[in-house]
Design an enzyme around this catalytic site. Structure first.
Site, PDB file in Angstrom:
ATOM      1  N   GLN A  71     -68.550   0.455 -31.571  1.00 51.11           N
ATOM      2  CA  GLN A  71     -67.979  -0.339 -30.495  1.00 51.11           C
ATOM      3  C   GLN A  71     -66.760   0.377 -29.925  1.00 51.11           C
ATOM      4  O   GLN A  71     -65.631   0.152 -30.356  1.00 51.11           O
ATOM      5  CB  GLN A  71     -67.603  -1.743 -30.985  1.00 51.11           C
ATOM      6  CG  GLN A  71     -67.214  -2.642 -29.837  1.00 51.11           C
ATOM      7  CD  GLN A  71     -67.175  -4.092 -30.244  1.00 51.11           C
ATOM      8  OE1 GLN A  71     -67.601  -4.493 -31.307  1.00 51.11           O
ATOM      9  NE2 GLN A  71     -66.632  -4.899 -29.353  1.00 51.11           N
ATOM     10  N   PHE A  72     -67.005   1.233 -28.928  1.00 50.60           N
ATOM     11  CA  PHE A  72     -65.911   2.011 -28.339  1.00 50.60           C
ATOM     12  C   PHE A  72     -64.875   1.134 -27.668  1.00 50.60           C
ATOM     13  O   PHE A  72     -63.723   1.528 -27.511  1.00 50.60           O
ATOM     14  CB  PHE A  72     -66.445   3.079 -27.374  1.00 50.60           C
ATOM     15  CG  PHE A  72     -66.778   2.572 -26.005  1.00 50.60           C
ATOM     16  CD1 PHE A  72     -65.864   2.719 -24.969  1.00 50.60           C
ATOM     17  CD2 PHE A  72     -67.983   1.936 -25.750  1.00 50.60           C
ATOM     18  CE1 PHE A  72     -66.164   2.247 -23.701  1.00 50.60           C
ATOM     19  CE2 PHE A  72     -68.289   1.473 -24.494  1.00 50.60           C
ATOM     20  CZ  PHE A  72     -67.377   1.628 -23.456  1.00 50.60           C
ATOM     21  N   THR A  73     -65.234  -0.086 -27.311  1.00 53.93           N
ATOM     22  CA  THR A  73     -64.285  -0.965 -26.622  1.00 53.93           C
ATOM     23  C   THR A  73     -63.107  -1.358 -27.506  1.00 53.93           C
ATOM     24  O   THR A  73     -62.106  -1.870 -27.003  1.00 53.93           O
ATOM     25  CB  THR A  73     -64.981  -2.230 -26.079  1.00 53.93           C
ATOM     26  OG1 THR A  73     -65.580  -2.937 -27.165  1.00 53.93           O
ATOM     27  CG2 THR A  73     -66.030  -1.871 -25.036  1.00 53.93           C
TER      28      THR A  73
END
Length: 149
Positions: free
Chosen positions: A78-80
């Site tokens: 989850q790069f966010t």
């Protein structure tokens, strides 16, 4: 590396209606890889997660690790988690690692967890996923290999 770690009674990941990863009791780990992260970050974070004492013992105290209870771990990229939302209304993702480096470190992190002998399931890197979980407690922890918080 940043992680949101949730103690769960179960968790799963679906892509296009098909389950690609699922666990029973254990941890769901949402994992973000930062631009300057390296192997040491993956090793530190994996060790921290494997040894967090947040599962109850016989007296009801959080005194056992996921290793102690032989729980599962579901890891979802989850790069966010690296989003900077301080200015404006659109998040900036400049702190996130480029996809090739992020995937390499994500896979290294997963490999370290699998080395514990626990059941480790994953989502699919860079895929649109639907993550389902039942948070047990609720227990949710924020971890950062750079100890930013």
């Amino acid at each position: 590396m940043r992680a949101v770690v949730q103690r769960v009674s179960r968790g799963s990941v679906e892509i296009d209606g098909s389950t690609v990863g699922a666990i029973g009791a254990g941890f769901v780990v949402l994992l973000g890889v930062a631009r300057d992260d390296g192997e040491a970050d993956a090793a530190w974070l994996a060790d921290k997660i494997l040894n967090l004492r947040v599962f109850e013992d016989e007296q009801g105290k959080m005194n056992r690790s996921v290793v102690d209870v032989r729980g599962g771990i579901l890891v979802v990229s989850q790069f966010t988690l690296l989003a900077d939302c301080r200015a404006g209304r659109r998040p900036s993702f400049t702190a996130a690692a480029d996809p090739a480096d992020a995937e390499r470190l994500y896979e290294r992190f997963v490999a370290i967890l699998r080395g514990s002998g626990l059941e480790v399931a994953t989502g699919v890197f860079r895929a649109m996923m639907q993550v389902s979980l039942v948070n047990d407690g609720p227990v949710t922890l924020l971890l950062d290999s750079r100890k930013a918080f």
